[in-house]
Design a protein around this motif. Structure first.
Motif, PDB file in Angstrom:
ATOM      1  N   GLN A  28      -2.239 -26.774 -21.095  1.00  0.00           N
ATOM      2  CA  GLN A  28      -3.165 -26.724 -19.729  1.00  0.00           C
ATOM      3  C   GLN A  28      -2.696 -26.593 -18.601  1.00  0.00           C
ATOM      4  N   GLU A  29      -3.684 -26.260 -17.513  1.00  0.00           N
ATOM      5  CA  GLU A  29      -2.778 -25.714 -16.555  1.00  0.00           C
ATOM      6  C   GLU A  29      -2.049 -26.608 -15.940  1.00  0.00           C
ATOM      7  N   GLN A  30      -1.040 -27.329 -15.181  1.00  0.00           N
ATOM      8  CA  GLN A  30      -0.582 -28.664 -14.137  1.00  0.00           C
ATOM      9  C   GLN A  30      -0.947 -28.955 -13.233  1.00  0.00           C
ATOM     10  N   GLN A  31      -1.258 -30.540 -13.271  1.00  0.00           N
ATOM     11  CA  GLN A  31      -2.126 -29.914 -11.458  1.00  0.00           C
ATOM     12  C   GLN A  31      -0.625 -29.897 -10.532  1.00  0.00           C
ATOM     13  N   GLN A  32      -1.185 -29.757  -9.220  1.00  0.00           N
ATOM     14  CA  GLN A  32       0.390 -28.788  -8.332  1.00  0.00           C
ATOM     15  C   GLN A  32       0.110 -29.840  -8.020  1.00  0.00           C
ATOM     16  N   PRO A  33       1.559 -31.033  -7.513  1.00  0.00           N
ATOM     17  CA  PRO A  33       1.387 -32.212  -6.284  1.00  0.00           C
ATOM     18  C   PRO A  33       0.915 -32.067  -4.669  1.00  0.00           C
ATOM     19  N   ASP A  34       0.830 -32.754  -4.168  1.00  0.00           N
ATOM     20  CA  ASP A  34       0.422 -32.406  -2.781  1.00  0.00           C
ATOM     21  C   ASP A  34       2.332 -32.134  -2.232  1.00  0.00           C
ATOM     22  N   ALA A  35       2.010 -31.295  -0.928  1.00  0.00           N
ATOM     23  CA  ALA A  35       3.150 -31.108  -0.214  1.00  0.00           C
ATOM     24  C   ALA A  35       2.915 -32.291   0.462  1.00  0.00           C
ATOM     25  N   GLY A  36       4.329 -32.507   0.554  1.00  0.00           N
ATOM     26  CA  GLY A  36       5.103 -34.114   1.715  1.00  0.00           C
ATOM     27  C   GLY A  36       6.213 -34.200   1.517  1.00  0.00           C
ATOM     28  N   PRO A  37       6.884 -34.804   1.904  1.00  0.00           N
ATOM     29  CA  PRO A  37       7.915 -35.978   2.168  1.00  0.00           C
ATOM     30  C   PRO A  37       8.599 -35.296   0.392  1.00  0.00           C
ATOM     31  N   GLN A  38       7.179 -35.987  -0.440  1.00  0.00           N
ATOM     32  CA  GLN A  38       8.061 -35.983  -2.279  1.00  0.00           C
ATOM     33  C   GLN A  38       8.679 -34.330  -2.542  1.00  0.00           C
ATOM     34  N   ALA A  39       8.058 -33.825  -2.122  1.00  0.00           N
ATOM     35  CA  ALA A  39       8.180 -31.726  -2.303  1.00  0.00           C
ATOM     36  C   ALA A  39       9.335 -31.727  -2.094  1.00  0.00           C
ATOM     37  N   ALA A  40      10.139 -31.718  -1.361  1.00  0.00           N
ATOM     38  CA  ALA A  40      11.399 -31.855  -1.201  1.00  0.00           C
ATOM     39  C   ALA A  40      12.722 -32.916  -1.936  1.00  0.00           C
ATOM     40  N   VAL A  41      12.224 -32.401  -3.054  1.00  0.00           N
ATOM     41  CA  VAL A  41      13.121 -33.309  -4.393  1.00  0.00           C
ATOM     42  C   VAL A  41      13.727 -31.729  -5.490  1.00  0.00           C
ATOM     43  N   GLU A  42      15.053 -32.503  -6.189  1.00  0.00           N
ATOM     44  CA  GLU A  42      15.151 -31.097  -6.643  1.00  0.00           C
ATOM     45  C   GLU A  42      14.790 -30.692  -7.607  1.00  0.00           C
ATOM     46  N   HIS A  43      14.615 -29.528  -8.182  1.00  0.00           N
ATOM     47  CA  HIS A  43      14.219 -28.423  -8.623  1.00  0.00           C
ATOM     48  C   HIS A  43      14.711 -27.790  -9.430  1.00  0.00           C
ATOM     49  N   GLY A  44      13.887 -26.914 -10.675  1.00  0.00           N
ATOM     50  CA  GLY A  44      14.394 -26.134 -11.494  1.00  0.00           C
ATOM     51  C   GLY A  44      14.095 -25.039 -10.859  1.00  0.00           C
ATOM     52  N   PRO A  45      14.522 -24.463 -11.965  1.00  0.00           N
ATOM     53  CA  PRO A  45      14.682 -23.064 -11.718  1.00  0.00           C
ATOM     54  C   PRO A  45      13.526 -22.210 -11.652  1.00  0.00           C
ATOM     55  N   LEU A  46      12.789 -22.366 -12.822  1.00  0.00           N
ATOM     56  CA  LEU A  46      11.168 -21.989 -12.745  1.00  0.00           C
ATOM     57  C   LEU A  46       9.957 -22.784 -11.832  1.00  0.00           C
ATOM     58  N   ALA A  47      11.131 -23.949 -10.950  1.00  0.00           N
ATOM     59  CA  ALA A  47      10.185 -24.381  -9.832  1.00  0.00           C
ATOM     60  C   ALA A  47       9.048 -23.334  -8.763  1.00  0.00           C
ATOM     61  N   GLY A  48       7.662 -23.494  -8.742  1.00  0.00           N
ATOM     62  CA  GLY A  48       7.039 -22.936  -8.431  1.00  0.00           C
ATOM     63  C   GLY A  48       6.226 -22.087  -9.483  1.00  0.00           C
ATOM     64  N   PHE A  49       6.449 -21.307 -10.323  1.00  0.00           N
ATOM     65  CA  PHE A  49       6.083 -19.789 -10.642  1.00  0.00           C
ATOM     66  C   PHE A  49       5.089 -20.596 -12.449  1.00  0.00           C
TER      67      PHE A  49
END
Length: 391
Positions: free
Chosen positions: A3-24
């Motif tokens: 199902q649709e994933q819950q998006q994390p709140d913005a904050g310090p934890q957002a600046a982590v390593e992400h995959g090429p499809l992060a944000g899509f």
């Protein structure tokens, strides 16, 4: 089911390593192997919305399949084309249930047995048989080319169908003079619960999806049919033409979309892994990247990369950001931004509230400038003003 994933709140934890499809956000219409495809997408950072566009109904008790099986046992074909692993296994299992398993395998052992790809080949060998040939491309077009080059006039060819008639395949064989026997092992039917498909359709029309994946032609046809039933076909086609990327596992899968003049992307190898890798190239390549206030800002579907750091953004904030990015560096009036907000009504205070949340989510408030009594603008770097002035 995904199902649709819950998006994390913005904050310090957002600046982590992400995959090429992060944000899509990627829609998955598959009925089979949906979990595998969803997991591949999620491991690369995508949010996944799964809505099976169809369901597979085995025909073990179907009189049509029984009649075709008896016919092939009694009158041997020259060639048998196995198109899907699940279909070939289902055929053998159904024959065993009717007490015809040994006769069917004996008959298949005496004919030219062609396998569309490695998975079908594995099912054939698991049944104790050996295929004569299999194309490296896993393409039915290559199977057809081989048969036509060999010559099919006067030959009896049995084709294991996979849910719906194979477009052009059977017709081309018959035009070449072959007698074609269809083996309908299973059929595609609409999903029992249509709600997830409607949710995916609504998300596509509202541009809540960045891409939709299709792994079978019936799934593509089913989504288009449901859109037509709901009166949303023009809106869906507009989304697929401009904003939502339709990604198909192969050319046969793309045919229902191409019939509506929808261009699709397809991997060179018709498998799930290459399909996901293709999305990893296509979606980031379509994202808008701008030099703003000394930062590199890349606008994705439901998040923004600020200097390579992933910053999830609420839907209202993404609407504002897209409105600002259409003419970066130019002032966008509050009234225009209000119209961009979903369901905001007439109160321009909604713009101020959403803008404050957007700035917080981005983690760099100076990216967006307030122009007193006029509106807001992206603080485009001076050196980029000329380049983006007419964007």
């Amino acid at each position: 089911m995904y199902q649709e994933q819950q998006q994390p709140d913005a904050g310090p934890q957002a600046a982590v390593e992400h995959g090429p499809l992060a944000g899509f956000t990627v829609g998955v219409t598959a009925a089979r192997r949906a979990e595998e495809l969803g997991a591949l997408l999620q491991r690369r950072g995508a949010a996944v919305v799964h809505a099976p566009a169809l369901r597979i109904v085995p025909l073990a008790d179907d009189g049509e399949l029984l009649a075709a099986t008896k016919d092939l046992i009694d009158q041997a074909p020259d060639v048998v084309v196995a198109t899907t692993a699940i279909g070939f296994r289902g055929w053998v299992e159904a024959a065993e249930g009717w007490g015809l398993g040994e006769q069917l395998l004996t008959r298949l052992g005496t004919v030219e047995l062609l396998a569309r790809g490695p998975k079908v080949k594995g099912s054939i060998r698991a049944a104790g048989l050996t295929e004569e040939w299999s194309p490296s491309s896993e393409s039915m077009a290559e199977v057809l080319d081989r048969l036509l080059e060999e010559g099919v006039e006067g030959r009896r060819i049995a084709v294991q169908l996979h849910g719906e008639p194979l477009p052009g395949f059977v017709e081309s064989l018959r035009a070449g003079g072959a007698e074609v026997v269809g083996v309908p092992v299973y059929r595609w039917m609409p999903p029992e619960d249509i709600t997830p498909l409607d949710r995916l359709l609504d998300a596509a029309v509202s541009r809540g999806l960045d891409a939709i994946t299709f792994t079978s032609a019936p799934a593509a046809a089913s989504l288009l049919s449901r859109a037509e039933e709901r009166g949303l076909l023009p809106e869906l086609l507009a989304a697929l033409h401009h904003d939502v990327l339709p990604a198909c596992v192969g050319p046969v899968t793309a045919l229902p979309l191409q019939a509506h003049n929808v261009d699709t992307v397809q991997p060179e190898r018709f498998r799930l892994g290459p399909l996901v890798q293709l999305l990893c190239q296509e979606l980031p390549g379509r994202a808008r990247a701008l030099p703003i206030a000394g930062h590199r800002v890349e606008i994705r579907g439901h998040a923004v990369l600020v200097d390579g750091c992933l910053r999830p953004v609420p839907p209202a904030g993404m609407s504002l950001l897209r409105a600002l990015s259409r003419r970066p560096g130019w002032v966008v009036p509050r009234a225009d931004l209000l119209r961009a907000l979903p369901g905001a009504g007439r109160d321009e205070h909604a713009v101020e509230t959403a803008m404050a949340r957007l700035r917080t989510a981005l983690g760099a408030p100076k990216l967006i400038q307030t122009v007193v009594k006029r509106g807001y603008r992206l603080a485009l770097d001076p050196a980029a003003d000329t380049k983006y002035a007419d964007a």
